[in-house]
Enzyme design. Structure first.
Site, PDB file in Angstrom:
ATOM      1  N   ARG A 146      -1.453 -40.663  47.776  1.00 44.40           N
ATOM      2  CA  ARG A 146      -1.877 -39.474  47.643  1.00 44.40           C
ATOM      3  C   ARG A 146      -3.207 -39.195  46.719  1.00 44.40           C
ATOM      4  N   GLY A 159      13.825 -36.941  41.505  1.00 39.91           N
ATOM      5  CA  GLY A 159      12.582 -37.808  42.385  1.00 39.91           C
ATOM      6  C   GLY A 159      13.376 -39.156  42.322  1.00 39.91           C
ATOM      7  N   GLY A 160      14.674 -39.388  42.141  1.00 41.18           N
ATOM      8  CA  GLY A 160      15.235 -40.630  42.000  1.00 41.18           C
ATOM      9  C   GLY A 160      15.501 -41.453  43.423  1.00 41.18           C
ATOM     10  N   LYS A 216       1.219 -31.791  33.438  1.00 48.14           N
ATOM     11  CA  LYS A 216       1.772 -32.811  32.502  1.00 48.14           C
ATOM     12  C   LYS A 216       1.672 -32.468  31.200  1.00 48.14           C
ATOM     13  N   PRO A 227       3.016 -43.484  31.788  1.00 49.33           N
ATOM     14  CA  PRO A 227       2.586 -44.682  32.510  1.00 49.33           C
ATOM     15  C   PRO A 227       1.110 -44.704  32.817  1.00 49.33           C
ATOM     16  N   LEU A 232       9.127 -44.807  41.342  1.00 54.57           N
ATOM     17  CA  LEU A 232       9.457 -45.362  39.924  1.00 54.57           C
ATOM     18  C   LEU A 232      10.843 -44.650  39.494  1.00 54.57           C
ATOM     19  N   TYR A 239      -3.407 -38.659  31.336  1.00 56.47           N
ATOM     20  CA  TYR A 239      -4.285 -37.538  31.349  1.00 56.47           C
ATOM     21  C   TYR A 239      -3.682 -36.267  30.859  1.00 56.47           C
ATOM     22  N   PHE A 241      -2.101 -34.705  44.294  1.00 57.05           N
ATOM     23  CA  PHE A 241      -3.122 -35.261  45.196  1.00 57.05           C
ATOM     24  C   PHE A 241      -4.367 -35.037  44.627  1.00 57.05           C
TER      25      PHE A 241
HETATM   26  C1  HXC Z   1      -5.619 -30.370  48.961  1.00 56.37           C
HETATM   27  C2  HXC Z   1      -3.486 -29.823  49.443  1.00 56.37           C
HETATM   28  C3  HXC Z   1      -3.215 -30.966  49.761  1.00 56.37           C
HETATM   29  C4  HXC Z   1      -4.544 -32.226  49.488  1.00 56.37           C
HETATM   30  C5  HXC Z   1      -1.574 -30.097  50.143  1.00 56.37           C
HETATM   31  N1  HXC Z   1      -2.433 -29.075  49.783  1.00 56.37           N
HETATM   32  N2  HXC Z   1      -1.920 -31.242  50.321  1.00 56.37           N
HETATM   33  N3  HXC Z   1      -4.681 -29.268  49.223  1.00 56.37           N
HETATM   34  N4  HXC Z   1      -5.595 -31.600  48.803  1.00 56.37           N
HETATM   35  N5  HXC Z   1      -4.219 -33.399  49.590  1.00 56.37           N
HETATM   36  C6  HXC Z   1      -2.063 -27.727  49.706  1.00 56.37           C
HETATM   37  C7  HXC Z   1      -1.838 -27.058  51.102  1.00 56.37           C
HETATM   38  O1  HXC Z   1      -2.722 -26.843  51.989  1.00 56.37           O
HETATM   39  C8  HXC Z   1      -1.055 -25.960  50.634  1.00 56.37           C
HETATM   40  O2  HXC Z   1      -2.061 -24.990  50.421  1.00 56.37           O
HETATM   41  C9  HXC Z   1      -0.427 -26.325  49.266  1.00 56.37           C
HETATM   42  O3  HXC Z   1      -1.018 -27.272  48.919  1.00 56.37           O
HETATM   43  C10 HXC Z   1       1.146 -26.452  49.414  1.00 56.37           C
HETATM   44  O4  HXC Z   1       1.222 -27.670  50.515  1.00 56.37           O
HETATM   45  P1  HXC Z   1       2.343 -27.928  51.407  1.00 56.37           P
HETATM   46  O5  HXC Z   1       2.482 -29.254  52.033  1.00 56.37           O
HETATM   47  O6  HXC Z   1       3.058 -26.821  51.955  1.00 56.37           O
HETATM   48  O7  HXC Z   1       3.361 -28.410  50.030  1.00 56.37           O
HETATM   49  P2  HXC Z   1       4.881 -28.988  49.824  1.00 56.37           P
HETATM   50  O8  HXC Z   1       5.468 -29.375  51.170  1.00 56.37           O
HETATM   51  O9  HXC Z   1       5.603 -28.295  48.850  1.00 56.37           O
HETATM   52  O10 HXC Z   1       4.413 -30.454  49.299  1.00 56.37           O
HETATM   53  C11 HXC Z   1       3.910 -30.781  48.016  1.00 56.37           C
HETATM   54  C12 HXC Z   1       2.849 -31.796  48.057  1.00 56.37           C
HETATM   55  C13 HXC Z   1       3.121 -33.079  48.678  1.00 56.37           C
HETATM   56  C14 HXC Z   1       2.453 -31.967  46.540  1.00 56.37           C
HETATM   57  C15 HXC Z   1       1.511 -31.121  48.738  1.00 56.37           C
HETATM   58  O11 HXC Z   1       2.245 -34.153  48.501  1.00 56.37           O
HETATM   59  C16 HXC Z   1       4.334 -33.635  48.137  1.00 56.37           C
HETATM   60  O12 HXC Z   1       5.600 -33.353  48.747  1.00 56.37           O
HETATM   61  N6  HXC Z   1       4.329 -34.459  47.152  1.00 56.37           N
HETATM   62  C17 HXC Z   1       5.437 -35.178  46.507  1.00 56.37           C
HETATM   63  C18 HXC Z   1       5.299 -36.621  45.954  1.00 56.37           C
HETATM   64  C19 HXC Z   1       3.999 -36.770  45.186  1.00 56.37           C
HETATM   65  O13 HXC Z   1       3.069 -36.172  45.306  1.00 56.37           O
HETATM   66  N7  HXC Z   1       4.125 -37.992  44.772  1.00 56.37           N
HETATM   67  C20 HXC Z   1       2.997 -38.661  43.851  1.00 56.37           C
HETATM   68  C21 HXC Z   1       3.115 -38.505  42.411  1.00 56.37           C
HETATM   69  S1  HXC Z   1       2.097 -39.499  41.557  1.00 56.37           S
HETATM   70  P3  HXC Z   1      -2.466 -23.623  51.257  1.00 56.37           P
HETATM   71  O14 HXC Z   1      -3.356 -22.875  50.494  1.00 56.37           O
HETATM   72  O15 HXC Z   1      -3.087 -24.477  52.759  1.00 56.37           O
HETATM   73  O16 HXC Z   1      -1.094 -22.986  51.628  1.00 56.37           O
HETATM   74  C22 HXC Z   1       1.303 -38.915  39.972  1.00 56.37           C
HETATM   75  C23 HXC Z   1       0.764 -40.071  39.488  1.00 56.37           C
HETATM   76  C24 HXC Z   1      -0.188 -39.555  38.220  1.00 56.37           C
HETATM   77  O17 HXC Z   1       1.764 -37.746  39.700  1.00 56.37           O
HETATM   78  C25 HXC Z   1      -0.988 -40.766  37.364  1.00 56.37           C
HETATM   79  C26 HXC Z   1      -1.601 -41.878  38.144  1.00 56.37           C
HETATM   80  C27 HXC Z   1      -2.030 -42.883  37.230  1.00 56.37           C
HETATM   81  P1  NAP Z   2       6.732 -40.706  44.061  1.00 60.30           P
HETATM   82  O1  NAP Z   2       7.673 -41.912  44.899  1.00 60.30           O
HETATM   83  O2  NAP Z   2       6.134 -39.799  45.377  1.00 60.30           O
HETATM   84  O3  NAP Z   2       7.728 -39.799  43.274  1.00 60.30           O
HETATM   85  C1  NAP Z   2       8.005 -38.459  43.450  1.00 60.30           C
HETATM   86  C2  NAP Z   2       9.366 -38.080  43.708  1.00 60.30           C
HETATM   87  O4  NAP Z   2       9.346 -36.463  43.244  1.00 60.30           O
HETATM   88  C3  NAP Z   2       9.809 -38.265  45.051  1.00 60.30           C
HETATM   89  O5  NAP Z   2      11.020 -38.865  45.122  1.00 60.30           O
HETATM   90  C4  NAP Z   2      10.042 -36.661  45.420  1.00 60.30           C
HETATM   91  O6  NAP Z   2      11.078 -36.716  46.633  1.00 60.30           O
HETATM   92  C5  NAP Z   2      10.173 -35.931  44.444  1.00 60.30           C
HETATM   93  N1  NAP Z   2       9.916 -34.636  44.496  1.00 60.30           N
HETATM   94  C6  NAP Z   2       8.516 -33.996  44.757  1.00 60.30           C
HETATM   95  N2  NAP Z   2       8.662 -32.812  45.104  1.00 60.30           N
HETATM   96  C7  NAP Z   2       9.778 -32.409  44.462  1.00 60.30           C
HETATM   97  C8  NAP Z   2      10.607 -31.074  44.458  1.00 60.30           C
HETATM   98  N3  NAP Z   2       9.946 -29.885  44.757  1.00 60.30           N
HETATM   99  N4  NAP Z   2      11.822 -31.123  44.179  1.00 60.30           N
HETATM  100  C9  NAP Z   2      12.621 -32.201  43.796  1.00 60.30           C
HETATM  101  N5  NAP Z   2      11.885 -33.511  43.973  1.00 60.30           N
HETATM  102  C10 NAP Z   2      10.744 -33.685  44.286  1.00 60.30           C
HETATM  103  O7  NAP Z   2       5.666 -41.218  43.083  1.00 60.30           O
HETATM  104  P2  NAP Z   2       5.944 -42.110  41.744  1.00 60.30           P
HETATM  105  O8  NAP Z   2       4.560 -42.903  41.741  1.00 60.30           O
HETATM  106  O9  NAP Z   2       7.242 -42.757  41.633  1.00 60.30           O
HETATM  107  O10 NAP Z   2       5.981 -40.975  40.577  1.00 60.30           O
HETATM  108  C11 NAP Z   2       7.157 -40.541  39.847  1.00 60.30           C
HETATM  109  C12 NAP Z   2       6.818 -40.211  38.391  1.00 60.30           C
HETATM  110  O11 NAP Z   2       5.819 -40.973  37.829  1.00 60.30           O
HETATM  111  C13 NAP Z   2       5.969 -38.809  38.673  1.00 60.30           C
HETATM  112  O12 NAP Z   2       6.205 -38.008  37.713  1.00 60.30           O
HETATM  113  C14 NAP Z   2       4.431 -39.245  38.551  1.00 60.30           C
HETATM  114  O13 NAP Z   2       3.710 -38.305  37.919  1.00 60.30           O
HETATM  115  C15 NAP Z   2       4.540 -40.442  37.489  1.00 60.30           C
HETATM  116  N6  NAP Z   2       3.611 -41.246  37.333  1.00 60.30           N
HETATM  117  C16 NAP Z   2       3.261 -42.046  38.130  1.00 60.30           C
HETATM  118  C17 NAP Z   2       2.229 -43.143  38.240  1.00 60.30           C
HETATM  119  C18 NAP Z   2       2.136 -44.121  39.007  1.00 60.30           C
HETATM  120  O14 NAP Z   2       1.372 -44.940  39.000  1.00 60.30           O
HETATM  121  N7  NAP Z   2       2.794 -44.385  40.150  1.00 60.30           N
HETATM  122  C19 NAP Z   2       1.598 -43.116  37.015  1.00 60.30           C
HETATM  123  C20 NAP Z   2       1.666 -41.994  35.982  1.00 60.30           C
HETATM  124  C21 NAP Z   2       2.985 -41.270  36.229  1.00 60.30           C
HETATM  125  P3  NAP Z   2      11.357 -35.666  47.817  1.00 60.30           P
HETATM  126  O15 NAP Z   2       9.960 -35.824  48.579  1.00 60.30           O
HETATM  127  O16 NAP Z   2      12.482 -36.184  48.496  1.00 60.30           O
HETATM  128  O17 NAP Z   2      11.455 -34.217  47.106  1.00 60.30           O
END
Ligand code: HXC
Ligand code: NAP
Length: 290
Positions: free
Chosen positions: A207, A22-23, A170, A196, A27, A155, A105
């Site tokens: 999200r 996720g580089g 996590k 964090p 973050l 969490y 999400f």
């Molecule tokens: C409910 C959802 C949804 C949503 C997707 N789905 N989004 N369900 N609410 N918002 C469901 C879909 O309907 C599908 O189920 C299944 O999840 C897979 O969805 P896809 O879109 O096919 O998945 P994919 O393309 O692999 O994408 C993964 C993803 C996407 C997680 C859904 O958001 C993503 O690529 N995220 C990567 C980056 C990310 O999330 N960054 C945030 C990290 S922040 P069905 O049943 O319909 O097939 C973080 C911070 C934590 O962790 C702490 C903060 C303080």
């Molecule tokens: P982000 O920019 O969405 O980072 C997530 C990264 O993961 C993206 O670069 C994405 O790239 C990659 N990724 C997702 N699915 C992947 C897969 N299947 N294979 C390989 N790479 C994948 O969000 P961020 O806020 O910087 O989050 C970074 C980390 O910090 C995460 O672990 C998150 O849980 C943690 N965190 C964030 C916060 C915050 O407040 N931002 C707080 C606590 C913890 P691609 O889409 O190109 O795959």
């Protein structure tokens, strides 16, 4: 001096090859940029090659050095092994793995499909396990020292509604961190984690605070120090934990959240809402009785 400035001395990461999942964004990109500035070589990996290539170009333009962008879906062990082999073939070694990739999400849990739940589990827990196994087996076979740094959240130990798959995953990553810190220390492999609090990134904010939620819930209001995190202060902590300065830190999870999770945990912390005048009245009435 300020938390928006780099903390470690120039060259602190000279000679290290650091692989960041996720580089290409958020973050991961910020931590990687600072590692590069401190002299490390980088491998950045995720699913989107165009994003990775753009980030690599930007990073090299700003800090020099070398950044290798490689695609890989961390859920797929074959892709992870291929990516790791390519990294070793290019740089000759990998010294540090930063398990940072995540998916998340916000949703009431009863609205989630089984596939939605497992998608997040697979990216966060299985993905981190795939990369950890691949790197760990390689380091052990080559008798090479290694360092894992895993990005979790607070969490992971408190749990949280509305992000249940992420909380469960996590928590698993945290358990893996602590377990391997002991099991693999004999191979000169350290494992630590960072938890964090809120650090604004496009990925997390879009999200976790979609639509109008961003107007209704200001994350800074939940933090005792009254602000969200700055990416440089997270990068400072990460750089320390992947550097040799932290050689005796193993199995630790370092929280960097301005006190956010403890604010939610303390029984009477919400008494912040009581104005000074009310405390004055309470004190005055206590005085009369006493
Ligand atoms: C409910 C959802 C949804 C949503 C997707 N789905 N989004 N369900 N609410 N918002 C469901 C879909 O309907 C599908 O189920 C299944 O999840 C897979 O969805 P896809 O879109 O096919 O998945 P994919 O393309 O692999 O994408 C993964 C993803 C996407 C997680 C859904 O958001 C993503 O690529 N995220 C990567 C980056 C990310 O999330 N960054 C945030 C990290 S922040 P069905 O049943 O319909 O097939 C973080 C911070 C934590 O962790 C702490 C903060 C303080
Ligand atoms: P982000 O920019 O969405 O980072 C997530 C990264 O993961 C993206 O670069 C994405 O790239 C990659 N990724 C997702 N699915 C992947 C897969 N299947 N294979 C390989 N790479 C994948 O969000 P961020 O806020 O910087 O989050 C970074 C980390 O910090 C995460 O672990 C998150 O849980 C943690 N965190 C964030 C916060 C915050 O407040 N931002 C707080 C606590 C913890 P691609 O889409 O190109 O795959």
């Amino acid at each position: 001096m300020s938390y928006t400035e780099g903390m470690l001395r120039d060259g602190a990461l000279n000679g290290k090859v650091i692989l960041i999942t996720g580089g290409g964004t958020g973050l991961g990109k910020s931590m990687g940029s600072y590692f590069l500035k401190l002299g490390a070589k980088l491998v950045i990996t995720s699913r989107k090659l165009d994003v990775l290539e753009q980030t690599a170009k930007e990073m090299e333009g700003s800090f020099g050095g070398e950044v290798l962008p490689l695609t890989c879906d961390v859920r797929e062990i074959d892709q992870v092994e291929k990516m790791f082999d390519q990294a070793v073939a290019h740089f000759g070694k990998v010294d540090v793995v930063l398990n940072n990739a995540a998916g998340n999400f916000i949703s009431p849990t009863e609205r989630l499909s089984a596939n939605a739940f497992s998608t997040v589990l697979d990216i966060v827990l299985k993905g981190s396990a795939n990369v950890t196994l691949t790197a760990g087996k390689h380091w052990i076979k080559e008798k090479q020292a290694g360092t894992f740094l895993n990005v979790v959240t607070t969490y992971a130990w408190t749990g949280s509604g509305y992000v249940v798959p992420s909380a469960a995953a996590k928590a698993g990553v945290l358990a893996m961190t602590r377990s391997l810190a002991v099991e693999w220390a004999k191979y000169n492999i350290r494992s630590n984690a960072i938890a964090p609090g809120p650090f604004p990134t496009e990925g997390a904010w879009s999200r976790l605070l979609p639509g109008d939620l961003v107007k209704k819930f200001d994350p800074a209001k939940k933090v005792p120090v009254g602000r969200v995190g700055d990416h440089q202060e997270l990068a400072n902590l990460a750089a320390y934990l992947v550097s040799d300065f932290s050689a005796y830190v193993n199995g630790e999870v370092m929280t960097i959240d301005g006190g956010e999770w403890l604010m939610g945990a303390g029984e009477f912390n919400n008494l912040d809402a009581i104005p000074q005048e009310m405390w004055d009245m309470l004190e005055a009435s206590r005085g009369k009785k006493g």
